[in-house]
Motif scaffolding. Structure first.
Motif, mmCIF file in Angstrom:
data_model
loop_
_atom_site.group_PDB
_atom_site.id
_atom_site.type_symbol
_atom_site.label_atom_id
_atom_site.label_comp_id
_atom_site.label_asym_id
_atom_site.label_seq_id
_atom_site.Cartn_x
_atom_site.Cartn_y
_atom_site.Cartn_z
ATOM 1 N N MET A 1 -8.049 -10.040 -4.055
ATOM 2 C CA MET A 1 -8.569 -11.196 -3.330
ATOM 3 C C MET A 1 -9.403 -12.098 -4.230
ATOM 4 O O MET A 1 -9.466 -13.318 -4.013
ATOM 5 N N MET B 1 -7.652 -4.156 -3.157
ATOM 6 C CA MET B 1 -7.725 -5.485 -2.543
ATOM 7 C C MET B 1 -8.951 -6.262 -3.011
ATOM 8 O O MET B 1 -8.937 -7.499 -3.001
ATOM 9 N N CYS C 1 -6.085 -1.639 5.981
ATOM 10 C CA CYS C 1 -4.988 -2.239 5.218
ATOM 11 C C CYS C 1 -4.165 -3.119 6.154
ATOM 12 O O CYS C 1 -3.872 -2.736 7.288
ATOM 13 N N VAL D 1 -1.664 -14.170 -0.147
ATOM 14 C CA VAL D 1 -1.526 -12.714 -0.242
ATOM 15 C C VAL D 1 -0.911 -12.184 1.043
ATOM 16 O O VAL D 1 -1.444 -12.407 2.140
ATOM 17 N N HIS E 1 0.877 -1.177 0.000
ATOM 18 C CA HIS E 1 0.000 0.000 0.000
ATOM 19 C C HIS E 1 0.917 1.232 0.000
ATOM 20 O O HIS E 1 1.296 1.759 1.055
ATOM 21 N N TYR F 1 -14.554 -4.662 1.224
ATOM 22 C CA TYR F 1 -13.804 -4.562 2.473
ATOM 23 C C TYR F 1 -14.020 -3.218 3.188
ATOM 24 O O TYR F 1 -13.155 -2.772 3.938
ATOM 25 N N GLU G 1 0.139 -8.649 2.731
ATOM 26 C CA GLU G 1 -0.026 -7.196 2.628
ATOM 27 C C GLU G 1 1.144 -6.500 3.303
ATOM 28 O O GLU G 1 1.300 -6.583 4.520
ATOM 29 N N GLY H 1 -5.508 -9.697 3.613
ATOM 30 C CA GLY H 1 -4.803 -10.848 3.055
ATOM 31 C C GLY H 1 -4.556 -11.923 4.103
ATOM 32 O O GLY H 1 -5.067 -11.873 5.228
#
Length: 393
Positions: free
Chosen positions: A159, A155, A191, A169, A147, A186, A171, A195
């Motif tokens: 996803m 995302m 953040c 995943v 990010h 989401y 993050e 994941g």
């Protein structure tokens, strides 16, 4: 006119209230990798982000390394990574003797999920529940998504691809503590919590700091248990020092956490300051030809960690490097975007898929002062310098 005092790019915003915590660590002797502030800081991060639990680490990089280890990345596996990022997001892939596959960015500076989808569809095959790179014959096991500058990545799309192509995943939310989604699948989630595993950093230039240190979060308790176990040298029996596998000395110190428990309480105030300064910059720069303060996604509450200035040399009159030099001469600390990782010496020859957009940003972006303690008078000095320098050669 040149400033006599340096206006720094991004510095910690520390309060003397931290001293009581630090005093306790000294008086009790709990200054190393044990003590109440570690568990308190972990609990505060978990509560703030909505994660079920958090596990502290020595650094964000250590957290990413543990994440790859916990998810079972093996030598020869491929891990998709961005090229537009700090190199620490990629190095842990090589710690695991795995192979990075570099992906381009979109206009948010984050990984281009449309290109990622195209790569998975056109360059890979599905074999026995695995995604196999058709060219290299290696399994594609995971995606590390960053990010960038606190701007949340897409995302939703990632996803969907994770589920379709059986990918892990990770993050890298090291720059994005406090950033969350306002819309979509989401909405309301931070953040780092979406994941398989998310990682935060508390380096000195981050929005809150412990001097160093990081944190792992995950919706999967078993991943956190495994990360915590590996991060303290994989002690199967801590009393008799029995170790059944190789672990790491990756735990945060209590004295670092003593800083963190105070800093996390200031986070929302810091984000408010970041957003306020960003808006002041945005209004002041909007009428300077050739300059654009790069936007954050409107469907998110981004923490606005770093501010990126896009320079159109033809309109502005200076290129990125000339502007950087002249601002620094005026004691205004600025920084270019990272050199793209796929161009770095350790990664030349790695697969880089259709990297185009990132090259444009590499050449034209400049980060300008954005400390949470930035004074409005200092911001005015930065804007005055930008306005004065425009149109010069």
């Amino acid at each position: 006119m040149k400033n006599s005092k340096l206006i720094p790019l991004s510095v910690p915003n520390l309060s003397l209230t931290i001293l009581e915590n630090v005093r306790e660590t000294i008086e009790t002797g709990w200054v190393s990798t044990g003590g109440r502030f570690i568990t308190e800081f972990e609990a505060k991060i978990a509560k703030y982000t909505g994660a079920p639990r958090a596990v502290s680490t020595q650094s964000g990089t250590a957290g990413l390394h543990l994440a790859l280890r916990v998810l079972g990345i093996e030598p020869g596996d491929e891990v998709i990574v961005p090229s537009l990022t700090f190199i620490a997001a990629v190095n842990p892939v090589r710690y695991m003797q795995a192979e990075p596959v570099f992906m381009d960015c979109d206009d948010t500076l984050n990984m281009d999920m449309d290109k990622l989808q195209r790569f998975l569809e056109l360059e890979c095959d599905q074999v026995n529940g695995q995604t196999i790179n058709r060219r290299t014959k290696r399994p594609v096991k995971a995606v590390v998504v960053v990010h960038v500058f606190g701007n949340p990545a897409n995302m939703d799309k990632l996803m969907q691809l994770k589920e379709q192509y059986h990918l892990h995943v990770i993050e890298d939310a090291t720059e994005a503590l406090g950033s969350y989604y306002l819309a979509g699948r989401y909405a309301g989630q931070h953040c780092g919590t979406i994941g398989d595993i998310g990682v935060y950093s508390f380096n000195a230039n981050k929005i809150i700091t412990t001097g160093g240190g990081g944190m792992i979060v995950s919706p999967h308790e078993e991943y956190l248990e495994r990360a915590a176990f590996l991060g303290v040298q994989a002690k199967t029996d801590p009393l008799y020092f029995i170790h059944d596998e190789v672990g790491y000395n990756y735990r945060m110190t209590n004295i670092q956490a003593a800083f963190g428990t105070d800093q996390i309480d200031q986070l929302e105030r810091f984000i408010d300051a970041k957003i306020s300064s960003y808006r002041l910059y945005q209004a002041a720069i909007s009428d300077i030809p050739g300059l654009e303060l790069y936007p954050f996604r409107p469907d998110t509450r981004a923490n606005h960690w770093f501010y990126s200035l896009y320079i159109d040399e033809q309109q502005y009159g200076l290129n990125r490097d000339e502007l950087l030099r002249q601002l620094n001469e005026r004691h205004i600390q600025t920084r270019p975007l990272w050199g793209l990782v796929h161009k770095q010496k350790p990664y030349r020859g790695c697969l880089a898929y259709e990297i185009e957009n990132a090259c444009r940003f590499e050449d034209n972006l400049l980060n300008i002062p954005c400390s949470t303690s930035l004074l409005e008078s200092e911001l005015d000095q930065v804007v005055e310098a930008l306005r004065t320098l425009g149109g010069t050669r």
